[in-house]
Design an enzyme around this catalytic site. Structure first.
Site, short mmCIF file in Angstrom:
data_model
loop_
_atom_site.label_atom_id
_atom_site.label_comp_id
_atom_site.label_asym_id
_atom_site.label_seq_id
_atom_site.Cartn_x
_atom_site.Cartn_y
_atom_site.Cartn_z
N ALA A 134 36.34 -7.83 -15.13
CA ALA A 134 37.10 -8.21 -13.94
C ALA A 134 36.30 -9.19 -13.09
CB ALA A 134 37.44 -6.97 -13.13
N SER A 161 36.62 -16.76 -11.76
CA SER A 161 35.74 -17.56 -12.62
C SER A 161 35.91 -19.08 -12.52
CB SER A 161 35.96 -17.15 -14.08
OG SER A 161 37.31 -17.33 -14.47
N TYR A 177 30.09 -19.30 -7.59
CA TYR A 177 30.46 -18.47 -8.75
C TYR A 177 29.22 -17.99 -9.49
CZ TYR A 177 31.88 -17.45 -13.54
OH TYR A 177 32.03 -16.88 -14.78
N LYS A 229 27.62 -14.09 -9.95
CA LYS A 229 27.38 -13.48 -11.26
C LYS A 229 25.93 -13.04 -11.40
CE LYS A 229 31.25 -13.34 -13.52
NZ LYS A 229 31.77 -12.04 -14.00
N ARG A 234 29.11 -29.41 -24.56
CA ARG A 234 29.20 -27.97 -24.41
C ARG A 234 29.33 -27.36 -25.80
NH1 ARG A 234 28.22 -29.87 -20.12
NH2 ARG A 234 29.24 -29.52 -18.10
#
Length: 321
Positions: free
Chosen positions: A73, A76, A145, A149, A211
Site C-alpha cells: 500500500a 508512488s 516519494y 520510502k 532504465r
C-alpha cells in the site's frame, strides 16, 4: 502461510494476491476504504485506511493470527509527491508506522515474529554516478516519494531489530507489465498513444536515458520468495529490477514493433532527473535464487497491450428456431 497483502487493489497488489493464492497461501487482501468493488481472487477482503492509527489497529485485530505480510500500500508518483509531500508522508510513512506498530503489539517479541515484505523503491538512491546501483550505495533521495520510502524502510528495520518482525525490503525498479494502464509509467503512456487514446508521447530530452523495465510477474515472484527467507530479528534489503538497460527510444521502438501502430513523439527540454537508473541484482540472485525471466521488453509490451484494446464484441446470437 496466512498472509496479509496491503494495497491489494493496486496494480502490483492484484498480481501479488493471485500469485500467493496460486502458491496455496491463505490470503487476506487489504484494500483502502475508498477502493471500488474488488475482485478478490479467492482472498478474504478487508478494508481500512492504514494512515489512520485506529483503523490500522482494528484491521490487524480483524485479520487475526498472521504468518506474513506483503506491504504494497502507498502512493508512488514522483512528480505528484512534490505537490503533495505531506500526503505522501502520511500514507507511505504513517501507514507503515501504524501497520508495524499494530503488528508488533499483537505479534511482538512475546508472540511469533511476523514475516514482513516491504515494497520500497529505487527512488531512495537518488542520482547515482555508479551504475548499476548496489544496495550498499548511499541513499540520497531527491524527491518526497523517495524520502518517504526510505523512512518506511527505517521503521521496518527498527521493528526487525526489536524482534517483532523478520523483514525483507525490496527496492523496486520500474515495474510494469500485464494490464498496466498507469500513464505515469513509460510503457503504458506509449501504448496509450499507439491505441489512439492520446495524440503523442512526451519525452524529456533526447530519449537516451536508460532504465531496466521489470515485468510485474517477476516482481511478485520476488515477493513470494522473500516471504520464504524472512528471519526473526533480521532485516535484509534487496534490489529487484531488470539488469538489461533500455533507453526511452528503445521502448518506443518496441511499442511500434509489437503493436504495429504508429507512435508520435514530442521532445521536451531535458529535466533534472537521473540519466540512468539501473539495478545491481546480484544480491537478489544470491538470497532469493531469483532473476527476471519475463522482463524482455517485447513481452512486457505485449502483456500491457490488451488493456488498451476495446473489449471484444460477442457475436449476435441467431434467433432460436
Amino acid at each position: 502461510m496466512r498472509v496479509l497483502v496491503t494495497g491489494a487493489a493496486g496494480f502490483i497488489g492484484r498480481h501479488a494476491v493471485r500469485r500467493l493464492r496460486r502458491d496455496g497461501h491463505e490470503v487476506l487482501a487489504l484494500v483502502h476504504r475508498s477502493a471500488l468493488p474488488y475482485r478478490h481472487h479467492g482472498a478474504t477482503v478487508l478494508r481500512a485506511d492504514l494512515s489512520d492509527q485506529e483503523q490500522a489497529e482494528a484491521v490487524v485485530a480483524q485479520a487475526g493470527p498472521l504468518d506474513g505480510v506483503v506491504h504494497l500500500a502507498g502512493l508512488s508518483d514522483v512528480r505528484e509527491s512534490f505537490r503533495h509531500a505531506s500526503r505522501y508522508s502520511e500514507v507511505n510513512l504513517g501507514g507503515t508506522v501504524n501497520l508495524v506498530a499494530a503488528l508488533a503489539r499483537r505479534h511482538g517479541p512475546e508472540g511469533s515474529s511476523v514475516r514482513f515484505v516491504l515494497a520500497s523503491s529505487c527512488a531512495v538512491y537518488g542520482d547515482q554516478a555508479v551504475q548499476p546501483i548496489p544496495e550498499s550505495a548511499t541513499t540520497v533521495p531527491t524527491n518526497p516519494y523517495g524520502a518517504t520510502k526510505l523512512a518506511a524502510e527505517q521503521v521496518v528495520a527498527r521493528a526487525a531489530a526489536a524482534g517483532a518482525l523478520g523483514a525483507v525490503t525490496l527496492r523496486l525498479f520500474n515495474a510494469t507489465g500485464t494490464l498496466d494502464t498507469n500513464q505515469v509509467r513509460l510503457v503504458p503512456a506509449a501504448l496509450a498513444v499507439a491505441a489512439g487514446a492520446r495524440p503523442y508521447l512526451e519525452i524529456n530530452g533526447d530519449g537516451t536515458a536508460q532504465r531496466g523495465y521489470l515485468h510485474v510477474e517477476d516482481l511478485v515472484e520476488a515477493c513470494a520468495r522473500a516471504l520464504g527467507v524472512c528471519e526473526a530479528g533480521r532485516h535484509v534489503v534487496l534490489n529487484i529490477g531488470n539488469d538489461t538497460p533500455l533507453s526511452v527510444v528503445d521502448v518506443v521502438t518496441a511499442v511500434r514493433r509489437v503493436t504495429g501502430r504508429p507512435l508520435q513523439v514530442r521532445h521536451l527540454p531535458a529535466q533534472s532527473e537521473p540519466t540512468d537508473i539501473l539495478a545491481d541484482i546480484s544480491m537478489a540472485r544470491d538470497v532469493l535464487a531469483w532473476r527476471p525471466t519475463r522482463s524482455g521488453i517485447d513481452r512486457i509490451v505485449a502483456d500491457c497491450w490488451p488493456a488498451w484494446q476495446p473489449p471484444a464484441q460477442s457475436p449476435r446470437a441467431e434467433p432460436s428456431r
